[in-house]
Scaffold this motif. Sequence first.
Motif, PDB file in Angstrom:
ATOM      1  N   TRP A 423      98.958   9.451  34.903  1.00 42.05           N
ATOM      2  CA  TRP A 423      99.770  10.479  34.261  1.00 42.05           C
ATOM      3  C   TRP A 423      99.573  10.386  32.761  1.00 42.05           C
ATOM      4  O   TRP A 423      99.879   9.371  32.134  1.00 42.05           O
ATOM      5  N   LEU A 424      99.029  11.455  32.186  1.00 40.67           N
ATOM      6  CA  LEU A 424      98.880  11.573  30.745  1.00 40.67           C
ATOM      7  C   LEU A 424      99.500  12.895  30.317  1.00 40.67           C
ATOM      8  O   LEU A 424      99.560  13.847  31.096  1.00 40.67           O
ATOM      9  N   PHE A 425      99.973  12.956  29.085  1.00 37.89           N
ATOM     10  CA  PHE A 425     100.616  14.170  28.610  1.00 37.89           C
ATOM     11  C   PHE A 425      99.799  14.785  27.477  1.00 37.89           C
ATOM     12  O   PHE A 425      98.888  14.153  26.916  1.00 37.89           O
ATOM     13  N   LYS A 426     100.124  16.025  27.143  1.00 40.83           N
ATOM     14  CA  LYS A 426      99.427  16.712  26.067  1.00 40.83           C
ATOM     15  C   LYS A 426      99.816  16.081  24.736  1.00 40.83           C
ATOM     16  O   LYS A 426     100.962  16.131  24.312  1.00 40.83           O
ATOM     17  N   GLU A 472      97.964  16.792  31.246  1.00 37.28           N
ATOM     18  CA  GLU A 472      97.582  15.809  32.266  1.00 37.28           C
ATOM     19  C   GLU A 472      96.197  15.202  31.992  1.00 37.28           C
ATOM     20  O   GLU A 472      95.553  14.680  32.892  1.00 37.28           O
ATOM     21  N   GLY A 473      95.742  15.278  30.735  1.00 35.69           N
ATOM     22  CA  GLY A 473      94.457  14.678  30.386  1.00 35.69           C
ATOM     23  C   GLY A 473      93.277  15.314  31.089  1.00 35.69           C
ATOM     24  O   GLY A 473      92.270  14.642  31.358  1.00 35.69           O
ATOM     25  N   SER A 474      93.368  16.619  31.357  1.00 39.43           N
ATOM     26  CA  SER A 474      92.346  17.277  32.166  1.00 39.43           C
ATOM     27  C   SER A 474      90.993  17.379  31.471  1.00 39.43           C
ATOM     28  O   SER A 474      89.990  17.696  32.118  1.00 39.43           O
ATOM     29  N   GLY A 479      88.182   8.545  35.728  1.00 40.88           N
ATOM     30  CA  GLY A 479      88.042   7.138  35.341  1.00 40.88           C
ATOM     31  C   GLY A 479      88.550   6.878  33.942  1.00 40.88           C
ATOM     32  O   GLY A 479      89.220   5.862  33.691  1.00 40.88           O
ATOM     33  N   GLN A 480      88.256   7.784  33.003  1.00 45.52           N
ATOM     34  CA  GLN A 480      88.733   7.621  31.631  1.00 45.52           C
ATOM     35  C   GLN A 480      90.253   7.701  31.567  1.00 45.52           C
ATOM     36  O   GLN A 480      90.893   6.958  30.815  1.00 45.52           O
ATOM     37  N   ARG A 481      90.827   8.585  32.355  1.00 49.75           N
ATOM     38  CA  ARG A 481      92.298   8.678  32.392  1.00 49.75           C
ATOM     39  C   ARG A 481      92.904   7.376  32.884  1.00 49.75           C
ATOM     40  O   ARG A 481      93.931   6.909  32.374  1.00 49.75           O
TER      41      ARG A 481
END
Length: 579
Positions: A423-426, A472-474, A479-481
């Motif tokens: 889970w990554l955010f903008k 979401e780090g799209s 793998g990087q996420r």
Amino acid sequence: MKNKSTLKRLMAFCRPYRIYLVGALLFSTINIIFTLLTPILIGKAIDQMIGYHQVFFQGLSQKIFYIAFSVLMTALFNYFLVRASNKMTYEITRDLRTELFKQYQILPLSYIDSHTHGDMMSRMIADIDQISDGLLQGFTNLFGGIATILGTIGFMLYVNVKLALIVIVLTPLSLIVATLIAKYTFKFFQEQLSIRGEMSGFVEEMVGNQKVVKAFQHESINEEKFDEINDRLFKSGVKSQFLGALANPSTRFVNAIVYDTVCIYGAFSVIGGGLTVGGLSSFLTYANQYTKPFNDISNVFTELETALACAERVFKIIDEPAIKNPEHPKTIDNPQGVIDLNYVNFSYSPERPLITDFNLHVNAGETIAIVGPTGCGKTTLINLLMRFYDPQSGSISIDGINTQTMDRSYLRSLYGMVLQDTWLFKGTIRDNIAYGSNNATDEEIIEAAKKAHAHKFIIQLKGGYDAMLAEEGSNLSQGQRQLLSIARIMLANPPMLILDEATSSIDTRTERQIQDAFDTMMIGRTTFIVAHRLSTIQKADQIIVMNDGHIIEQGKHEELLKKNGFYHNLYYSQFEKPE
């Protein structure tokens, strides 16, 4: 009765902004006084022009000046009225959104998991917008309409009592018609909002999973499903909008009959000498002004019914039982990581038991690997440790302290968690890595990225650590996420770790490097590892083999292989069995 309680509760949000409400009422009153004064002034100005070459210019000029002043005051106080009512309305809707968002933060995960995210978003955005529109209509039109009606009655009685009685007796028919129509619109608006929430959930789900949809050629099936929901929304919308729109022309028809009656009777009064031409002109203006608020009020009822239906949906979430922390939460001075699960029972649904009479003791600093077939309860066990869910019975303790006596935020700060689903955010890469740490320096962030072997690809990006991630780090690979998620845990440096397939999306070489970093990080820390690739858990102090919510085998890697049991078969299903 239900509507009254919802309206009463909605009005409670007005209390902090009473000053704006009082101001709006005051400005509305002054605005109405000048609005109603203008027709009399116009009528008196007409009476200054009684015939050919019979114009009294001095009196006419004076009346025109008064008319201009009255119109200017009307416009000025109308501006103040709009400012005050808008300020109050937008403050209230802001508070509603804040209250709802706070509730989202403390709702149990069981609620979040069982309700579509699109519907929850619809309540946060669309429903509260509808409440805002309803309140705005209510405060600007309802009070103004009622005050205009009362004021107009007074001025009409002053001009001509008989004509005033005709208007007063006939006009309330329009209000009765509007009330009857509004009575039936509420249920249709509720149905429309419910279907709209269903559509929002479906669209949000399909857009967020377009790759899966396209991979399995489900576009046509999804179109059929969307068409079915859209068709129901169309039919419900037609019914609600038709009934809502029916109120205005119905009241206008009644008002037109009243206006015609006044015209005919007033004309005979002028011929008979009982009323001047200017007086009739003023009265016709009042008759028109008197009927207009009834139209506005009928619109208010429609908007208010929609707003109440939306408010009911919002309050339904706000009233959901939220997760409560103990009044006097306990903490651990120096966490060691001794964990005990005693006779834990848990199930997501009562008719389908999952974990029953589960017992486990973990010593400080041990690495515990949890393996088993899909659906055996591995992830559920992690959910219980983190108190995303609470067991139906039994207890979980850390260093002898029951986790249910701890504040949830404090409990979760004891664990560092890396999941298979990242889970990554903008925001910037820097902010994403520092998400779980307060006041982390740039040097600490870079060092954590280096330990996670993410530094190399970060500095190759335009902007480096200040590079912006999409939602979401799209704009990064899977793998990087995952490397960024691992760097986040490296920076947080928690007392205990939970690694749920933490390296599932990483190439073999990088996985080996990260595994070495994890091995260093796990020294002295109690660590739970959920793994499907059994090659990553051979060094674990304990391997727990689960099936159907029970521990069926437990021990070290070599011990479990020698038993020739479930773990033995599971392990050699992945590796070639030696001769």
